[in-house]
Enzyme design. Sequence first.
Site, PDB file in Angstrom:
ATOM      1  N   GLY A 199       0.792  -1.212   0.000  1.00 45.96           N
ATOM      2  CA  GLY A 199       0.000   0.000   0.000  1.00 45.96           C
ATOM      3  C   GLY A 199       0.828   1.267   0.000  1.00 45.96           C
ATOM      4  O   GLY A 199       0.481   2.256  -0.662  1.00 45.96           O
ATOM      5  N   SER A 200       1.928   1.272   0.736  1.00 47.45           N
ATOM      6  CA  SER A 200       2.763   2.481   0.799  1.00 47.45           C
ATOM      7  C   SER A 200       3.385   2.805  -0.545  1.00 47.45           C
ATOM      8  O   SER A 200       3.459   3.975  -0.946  1.00 47.45           O
ATOM      9  CB  SER A 200       3.858   2.313   1.863  1.00 47.45           C
ATOM     10  N   ASN A 208      -7.579   4.390   8.990  1.00 48.77           N
ATOM     11  CA  ASN A 208      -6.931   3.204   9.553  1.00 48.77           C
ATOM     12  C   ASN A 208      -6.930   3.184  11.072  1.00 48.77           C
ATOM     13  O   ASN A 208      -6.748   2.126  11.682  1.00 48.77           O
ATOM     14  CB  ASN A 208      -5.493   3.109   9.051  1.00 48.77           C
ATOM     15  N   GLN A 219      -7.346   0.105   4.001  1.00 42.95           N
ATOM     16  CA  GLN A 219      -8.174  -0.457   5.070  1.00 42.95           C
ATOM     17  C   GLN A 219      -9.565  -0.857   4.576  1.00 42.95           C
ATOM     18  O   GLN A 219     -10.205  -1.722   5.172  1.00 42.95           O
ATOM     19  CB  GLN A 219      -8.314   0.545   6.220  1.00 42.95           C
ATOM     20  N   HIS A 223      -2.070  -7.826   2.643  1.00 41.79           N
ATOM     21  CA  HIS A 223      -2.038  -8.382   3.995  1.00 41.79           C
ATOM     22  C   HIS A 223      -3.122  -7.833   4.915  1.00 41.79           C
ATOM     23  O   HIS A 223      -3.225  -8.245   6.067  1.00 41.79           O
ATOM     24  CB  HIS A 223      -0.652  -8.181   4.625  1.00 41.79           C
ATOM     25  N   THR A 254      10.912  -7.892 -11.417  1.00 43.39           N
ATOM     26  CA  THR A 254      10.355  -9.236 -11.559  1.00 43.39           C
ATOM     27  C   THR A 254       9.132  -9.391 -10.672  1.00 43.39           C
ATOM     28  O   THR A 254       9.162  -9.043  -9.493  1.00 43.39           O
ATOM     29  CB  THR A 254      11.400 -10.295 -11.170  1.00 43.39           C
ATOM     30  N   CYS A 289       2.302   1.720  11.786  1.00 43.70           N
ATOM     31  CA  CYS A 289       3.419   2.419  11.162  1.00 43.70           C
ATOM     32  C   CYS A 289       4.046   3.465  12.074  1.00 43.70           C
ATOM     33  O   CYS A 289       5.144   3.940  11.828  1.00 43.70           O
ATOM     34  CB  CYS A 289       2.975   3.062   9.856  1.00 43.70           C
TER      35      CYS A 289
END
Length: 400
Positions: A72-73, A152, A180, A202, A238, A326
């Site tokens: 996400g970041s 979040n 979220q 995740h 990749t 975070c």
Amino acid sequence: MSKRIYLDNAATTQVYPEVLEEMLPYFSEIYSNPSSVYTFASEAEKAVDKARGAVAELLNAKKEEIYFTGGGSESDNWALKAAADAYASKGRHIITTVIEHHAILHTCEYLAKNGYEVTYVGVDENGSVRLDELKAAIRPDTILISVMAANNEIGTIQPIEEIGRIAHEHDILFHTDAVQAFGHIPLDVEKMQIDMLSASGHKINGPKGIGAMYIRKGVKILSFIHGGAQERKRRAGTLNVPGIVGFGKAAELAKESMLSRSAKETELRNHLIDRVLNEIPYSRLNGDRTNRLPNNANFCFRFIEGESMLIKLDMLGICASSGSACTSGSLDPSHVLLAIGLPHEIAHGSLRISLSENNTIEEMDFVVDELKKIIEQLRSMSPLYEDFVKKQDGEHEQIF
């Protein structure tokens, strides 16, 4: 209870067995690079294509509008930096909110140091963006509006469809950080007029280290990572095939179970909220009471320090947080809680509980019963609480 009670699903989730099972062959059996030209590589390429479709279906998007990232970041950074670069000739003004995730806020700070101007729109006491303020912030040189789909920390769901309409009425790109919200509440990029969207694997029982960016066809966004022609020449590197396959399977499961999962989590959440507010004096729910993520409950408790509360919960096997993972370890109070108007001393006593469908009513009751003891114990050591009680002559009112 002697088992661990995991209540920090906003930080990360358990990988579902079905997701892990789907991923395993791509580590040791179908280990080819999907960008290669031989037949063996086509097996991995097909798996990536299937996963891309599953992510797209959750958003009512086209497969070719989904790009896989490292999380996400990265998606947030890509959306803001690449849009700023691509549309710089039109203007250098960006609008966001004061309660965004730090992946957005810190990227905006970076852009502000490099010639862009950022306006941070405020929120109301429930954490909902002030639409009048957002409209007033729009200028002829505004090129991007970025507002998260759901917060979040306090779980408040934003009026994304209305913001998308406002942005498009002014010919401005609209990005939403949906990390979220993705897989937890319905999202429709067409109906909501979203141009770019960030998501992460995740948060929906998929693997870590894999995310996605939705980029509407026709939006002029440049590459963020250079060095190869992967992801239709927009994101070099990749492909993480096992991660992508796992993300796709998690998205598929999230779509199938969203309604039933949401209903169960909402029931657990409401039971927890009702007990806390009714049984723990000087407690406060942060965020909108109903317009919030199904699995989110965020509280503040006066006269205690959140870190001590978390440590005592951990000793009982209860995993929770005081805010965003975070910023874990920071001594500063949550920027989100300050933004909704809480003073520092109250914001320091916050607790975020984020549930999953695997939690139970019995666990909620155990947590509340133990939380009552912990807060009573911590307050008994607080001279501020002692002085307050004396002034109130023993009366316990919900005062904030």
